[in-house]
Design an enzyme around this catalytic site. Structure first.
Site, PDB file in Angstrom:
ATOM      1  N   LYS A   1       0.776  -1.184  -0.050  1.00 56.14           N
ATOM      2  CA  LYS A   1       0.038   0.125   0.088  1.00 56.14           C
ATOM      3  C   LYS A   1       0.947   1.287  -0.137  1.00 56.14           C
ATOM      4  O   LYS A   1       1.607   1.324   0.834  1.00 56.14           O
ATOM      5  CB  LYS A   1      -0.968  -0.076   1.265  1.00 56.14           C
ATOM      6  CG  LYS A   1      -2.007   1.228   1.382  1.00 56.14           C
ATOM      7  CD  LYS A   1      -2.854   1.105   2.472  1.00 56.14           C
ATOM      8  CE  LYS A   1      -2.266   1.775   3.679  1.00 56.14           C
ATOM      9  NZ  LYS A   1      -2.159   3.202   3.508  1.00 56.14           N
TER      10      LYS A   1
ATOM     11  N   ASP B   1      -3.344   4.274  -2.149  1.00 59.03           N
ATOM     12  CA  ASP B   1      -4.293   4.823  -0.938  1.00 59.03           C
ATOM     13  C   ASP B   1      -4.197   6.314  -0.936  1.00 59.03           C
ATOM     14  O   ASP B   1      -3.713   6.972  -0.104  1.00 59.03           O
ATOM     15  CB  ASP B   1      -3.754   4.113   0.227  1.00 59.03           C
ATOM     16  CG  ASP B   1      -4.740   4.476   1.423  1.00 59.03           C
ATOM     17  OD1 ASP B   1      -5.632   5.043   1.277  1.00 59.03           O
ATOM     18  OD2 ASP B   1      -4.190   4.370   2.570  1.00 59.03           O
TER      19      ASP B   1
ATOM     20  N   LYS C   1      -7.253   7.924  -1.064  1.00 59.83           N
ATOM     21  CA  LYS C   1      -8.817   8.650  -0.831  1.00 59.83           C
ATOM     22  C   LYS C   1      -9.179   9.813  -1.553  1.00 59.83           C
ATOM     23  O   LYS C   1      -9.328  10.801  -0.972  1.00 59.83           O
ATOM     24  CB  LYS C   1      -8.512   8.804   0.603  1.00 59.83           C
ATOM     25  CG  LYS C   1      -7.979   7.686   1.640  1.00 59.83           C
ATOM     26  CD  LYS C   1      -8.174   7.806   3.120  1.00 59.83           C
ATOM     27  CE  LYS C   1      -7.632   6.745   3.911  1.00 59.83           C
ATOM     28  NZ  LYS C   1      -6.042   6.553   3.860  1.00 59.83           N
TER      29      LYS C   1
ATOM     30  N   ASP D   1     -13.559  15.036  -3.847  1.00 58.18           N
ATOM     31  CA  ASP D   1     -13.306  16.232  -4.456  1.00 58.18           C
ATOM     32  C   ASP D   1     -14.881  16.281  -5.307  1.00 58.18           C
ATOM     33  O   ASP D   1     -15.556  15.268  -5.078  1.00 58.18           O
ATOM     34  CB  ASP D   1     -12.147  16.416  -5.512  1.00 58.18           C
ATOM     35  CG  ASP D   1     -12.020  17.811  -5.663  1.00 58.18           C
ATOM     36  OD1 ASP D   1     -12.735  18.730  -5.971  1.00 58.18           O
ATOM     37  OD2 ASP D   1     -11.038  18.051  -5.516  1.00 58.18           O
TER      38      ASP D   1
ATOM     39  N   THR E   1     -10.653   4.221  10.406  1.00 59.88           N
ATOM     40  CA  THR E   1     -10.491   3.390  11.238  1.00 59.88           C
ATOM     41  C   THR E   1     -10.060   4.289  12.720  1.00 59.88           C
ATOM     42  O   THR E   1     -10.069   3.673  13.911  1.00 59.88           O
ATOM     43  CB  THR E   1      -9.859   2.090  11.343  1.00 59.88           C
ATOM     44  OG1 THR E   1      -8.462   2.585  10.466  1.00 59.88           O
ATOM     45  CG2 THR E   1     -10.542   1.014  10.597  1.00 59.88           C
TER      46      THR E   1
ATOM     47  N   ARG F   1       2.343  -0.374  10.897  1.00 56.58           N
ATOM     48  CA  ARG F   1       3.101  -0.458  11.950  1.00 56.58           C
ATOM     49  C   ARG F   1       3.744  -1.658  12.540  1.00 56.58           C
ATOM     50  O   ARG F   1       4.916  -1.907  12.980  1.00 56.58           O
ATOM     51  CB  ARG F   1       2.905   0.685  12.788  1.00 56.58           C
ATOM     52  CG  ARG F   1       2.978   2.081  12.626  1.00 56.58           C
ATOM     53  CD  ARG F   1       2.307   3.071  13.481  1.00 56.58           C
ATOM     54  NE  ARG F   1       0.798   2.736  13.185  1.00 56.58           N
ATOM     55  CZ  ARG F   1      -0.070   3.920  13.532  1.00 56.58           C
ATOM     56  NH1 ARG F   1       0.301   4.686  14.477  1.00 56.58           N
ATOM     57  NH2 ARG F   1      -1.232   3.869  13.196  1.00 56.58           N
TER      58      ARG F   1
END
Ligand code: C5P
Length: 227
Positions: A30, A59, A61, A64, A118, A208
């Site tokens: 990603k 990614d 997102k 607009d 999340t 992470r």
């Protein structure tokens, strides 16, 4: 279920070092805002050079007005990525316009819509959207499904319900995965790998817990075993 590793390291060199370490595994990678803004298309090419079988999830997102989102989606077509996403809160007209603009391509990437980040807890989410997370996530998923998208980004807790109200083949991708109960960081709705698998999640995103681990390959191997 597929494992998608978030490449959110502070420098391109560190990302590349991680990719080299994990290059023999069947993974999605990603590339998010941090890495794409800094390292751009070159970085996407570098990934495919290391292993052309790596699948890339861009990614960014998108959020607009409909025409700008559709223009951006068409630009993404030139980047040779395998998946990208938009915000469902941009609305059904924007999502439909993105999908109709991509109709002419027979090899378009998977397109997902972000439902609720999340990192939101219930109070924060309600301040912005005036609704409970689960209710709104379901509605956003229905909107994305009716607009012709392939799936949604949601938490593992919403995956099952979203599949039930849309279609079992409508994909769910869930960040906020803490494979073995690691520190949640800024994430609020975290789940482990087994929970995601039971919730019929299609892609888990892990950042992470992999890139901060002393031995990222060991963590990947353990996750793939459970999958
Ligand atoms: O480090 P961690 O495993 O929390 O990384 C999760 C990744 O997924 C981050 O790159 C974050 O931007 C992304 N993401 C998220 N929640 C969403 C969509 C994407 O955490 N709803």
């Amino acid at each position: 279920m597929q494992l998608c590793v978030a490449l959110d390291l502070p420098t391109k060199e560190e990302n590349l070092e991680l990719i080299h370490k994990i290059k023999d595994y069947d993974l999605w990678l990603k590339v998010g805002l941090r890495s794409y803004i800094r390292d751009g298309e070159e970085f996407l090419k570098d990934i495919k050079k290391i292993n052309p079988d790596f699948k890339i999830f861009l990614d960014l997102k998108l959020y607009d007005i409909p025409n700008t989102m559709a223009d951006a989606a068409e630009s993404i077509m030139g980047l040779n990525v395998d998946m990208f996403n938009v915000h469902a809160s941009a609305g059904k007209r924007a999502m439909s316009e993105v999908m109709s603009r991509l109709e002419k391509y027979d090899n378009r990437p998977i397109v997902l819509a972000v439902t609720a980040l999340t990192s939101f807890n219930e109070d924060e989410f309600s301040d912005v959207y005036g609704s409970k997370i689960a209710t709104k996530a379901d509605q956003f998923a229905r909107d994305a499904y009716e607009s012709g998208l392939d799936g949604v980004v949601c938490s593992a807790y919403e995956s099952e319900s979203i599949k039930n109200i849309t279609d079992k083949n409508f994909m769910t991708l869930t960040p906020g995965i803490r494979p073995f109960g690691e520190d949640a960081g800024d994430q609020q709705r975290v789940a482990d790998v087994a929970f995601a698998k039971n919730a019929r999640v299609d892609f888990i995103v892990v950042g992470r817990p992999i890139y901060k681990a002393e031995n990222p390959v060991e963590v990947i191997k353990k996750i793939l075993e459970i999958i």
